[in-house]
Write a protein that holds these residues in place. Structure first.
Motif, short mmCIF file in Angstrom:
data_model
loop_
_atom_site.label_atom_id
_atom_site.label_comp_id
_atom_site.label_asym_id
_atom_site.label_seq_id
_atom_site.Cartn_x
_atom_site.Cartn_y
_atom_site.Cartn_z
N SER A 14 0.81 -1.22 -0.04
CA SER A 14 0.03 0.00 0.05
C SER A 14 0.85 1.30 -0.04
O SER A 14 1.88 1.28 0.66
CB SER A 14 -0.93 0.06 1.17
N ASP A 15 0.34 2.24 -0.86
CA ASP A 15 1.18 3.48 -0.92
C ASP A 15 0.21 4.49 -1.28
O ASP A 15 -0.80 4.36 -1.94
CB ASP A 15 2.39 3.39 -1.65
N ASP A 16 0.56 5.74 -0.97
CA ASP A 16 -0.39 6.92 -1.36
C ASP A 16 0.19 7.48 -2.86
O ASP A 16 1.50 7.42 -3.29
CB ASP A 16 0.11 8.11 -0.68
N ILE A 17 -0.69 7.36 -3.74
CA ILE A 17 -0.51 7.72 -5.35
C ILE A 17 -0.97 9.21 -5.20
O ILE A 17 -2.03 9.45 -5.10
CB ILE A 17 -1.36 6.89 -6.10
N GLU A 18 -0.09 10.27 -5.83
CA GLU A 18 -0.38 11.46 -6.03
C GLU A 18 -0.19 11.53 -7.56
O GLU A 18 1.05 11.64 -7.85
CB GLU A 18 0.33 12.52 -5.20
N VAL A 19 -0.97 12.39 -8.34
CA VAL A 19 -0.72 12.70 -9.60
C VAL A 19 -1.10 14.11 -9.79
O VAL A 19 -2.01 14.60 -9.55
CB VAL A 19 -1.71 11.61 -10.80
N SER A 20 -0.05 14.81 -10.49
CA SER A 20 -0.27 16.13 -10.76
C SER A 20 0.17 16.61 -12.14
O SER A 20 0.84 15.87 -12.72
CB SER A 20 0.29 17.10 -9.65
N LEU A 21 -0.24 17.64 -12.70
CA LEU A 21 0.06 18.07 -14.07
C LEU A 21 0.88 19.41 -13.74
O LEU A 21 0.58 20.27 -13.11
CB LEU A 21 -1.18 18.47 -14.76
N TRP A 22 2.17 19.50 -14.61
CA TRP A 22 2.96 20.64 -14.46
C TRP A 22 3.34 21.11 -15.58
O TRP A 22 3.31 20.56 -16.79
CB TRP A 22 4.32 20.00 -13.77
N LEU A 77 -4.58 16.02 -10.06
CA LEU A 77 -5.38 15.09 -10.79
C LEU A 77 -5.73 13.93 -10.01
O LEU A 77 -7.15 13.70 -10.24
CB LEU A 77 -4.51 14.52 -12.03
N LEU A 78 -5.05 13.40 -8.95
CA LEU A 78 -5.49 12.34 -8.37
C LEU A 78 -4.71 12.25 -6.82
O LEU A 78 -3.55 12.49 -7.30
CB LEU A 78 -5.26 11.01 -9.06
N SER A 79 -5.26 11.86 -5.86
CA SER A 79 -4.48 11.56 -4.77
C SER A 79 -5.24 10.45 -3.85
O SER A 79 -6.59 10.88 -3.55
CB SER A 79 -4.42 12.98 -3.93
N GLU A 80 -4.78 9.42 -3.82
CA GLU A 80 -5.34 8.39 -3.47
C GLU A 80 -4.44 7.27 -2.92
O GLU A 80 -3.50 7.27 -3.20
CB GLU A 80 -6.28 7.48 -4.43
N GLU A 81 -5.13 6.58 -1.62
CA GLU A 81 -4.22 5.30 -1.39
C GLU A 81 -4.39 4.10 -2.20
O GLU A 81 -5.55 3.79 -2.30
CB GLU A 81 -4.42 5.13 0.23
N MET A 82 -3.24 3.51 -2.59
CA MET A 82 -3.48 2.27 -3.40
C MET A 82 -3.10 1.08 -2.42
O MET A 82 -1.96 1.10 -1.69
CB MET A 82 -2.67 2.25 -4.68
#
Lengths: 168, 58
Positions: A87-95, A104-109
């Motif tokens: 399990s880990d935190d996933i953070e996706v962003s546009l730069w 774009l996204l911030s979720e624990e997988m």
């Protein structure tokens, strides 16, 4: 007697060789592998997990070209080839130009042992601010999984949005 | 007879090159512990092989 003494060295050498092969097979298979699927227009691009392992690549440079105003669909797949769950935190962003444009996204997988997990998100280029003056605008999608960062360059094409679609 | 040795030489060279290429290609999939263990086993393998050939009279 001499032959037996010789074999005393040959068998451990063979054991070492098969040990190396076993390490390559087992340890090479085990681990966490992530794959990114990008669909822009009618084309799907796949960034395989081994791309990030090759020569310490930080960026994915193959052009993912989308027309301005289109949506770009992303699918992020994490393959957990371990005996324990992951399990880990996933953070996706546009730069763009070292500045964050949007999250774009911030979720624990959470991925069970020897299973796959998936996350999906969409970059709607129509929702971005005004199109930059260049013909091709470069954006970077940054996927942060714990300590690991994956950077994907996204090219937005302005000119093709002006192409007239022939009427039927 | 000399031709046989030349062919043996080529065979050995190609085998080493092939194994070397595969090792270089797949070593990036290994963990740090796996790399270290592989290195130790490689060193041990060559040491045992050296002793084996020494006992053979090479």
């Amino acid at each position: 007697m001499a032959a037996r003494l010789r074999n005393l060295f040959l068998y451990p050498a063979l054991a070492c060789f098969f040990g190396i092969i076993a390490i390559f097979v087992v340890d090479g298979y085990m681990g966490i592998y992530d794959t990114v699927y990008i669909t822009a227009g009618e084309q799907e691009q796949v960034i395989e997990a081994d791309f990030w392992l090759r020569d310490y690549n930080d960026y994915y440079y193959e052009p993912t070209v989308a027309n301005w105003g289109e949506k770009v669909f992303f699918r992020y797949e994490v393959d957990n080839r371990q005996f324990q769950s992951y399990s880990d935190d996933i953070e996706v962003s546009l730069w763009r130009s070292q500045q964050k444009v949007l999250d774009l996204l911030s979720e624990e997988m959470q991925v069970a042992s020897f299973d796959k997990g998936q996350l999906e998100w969409v970059v709607d280029t129509g929702e971005l601010d005004t199109m930059p003056p260049e013909e091709f605008a470069e954006y970077t999608v940054i996927i942060k999984r714990g300590e690991i960062e994956r950077k994907i360059i996204l090219f937005l094409n302005r000119s093709s949005s002006n192409i007239a679609v022939p009427s039927k | 007879m000399r031709l046989v040795y030349i062919l043996y030489g080529f065979g050995i060279l190609f085998s080493i090159a092939g194994i070397g290429y595969l090792a270089a290609e797949y070593v990036r999939y290994l963990s740090e512990a796996g790399k270290l263990l592989s290195l130790l086993l490689t060193a041990a393998m060559f040491a045992f092989l050296g002793k084996y050939f020494e006992k053979l009279g090479w």
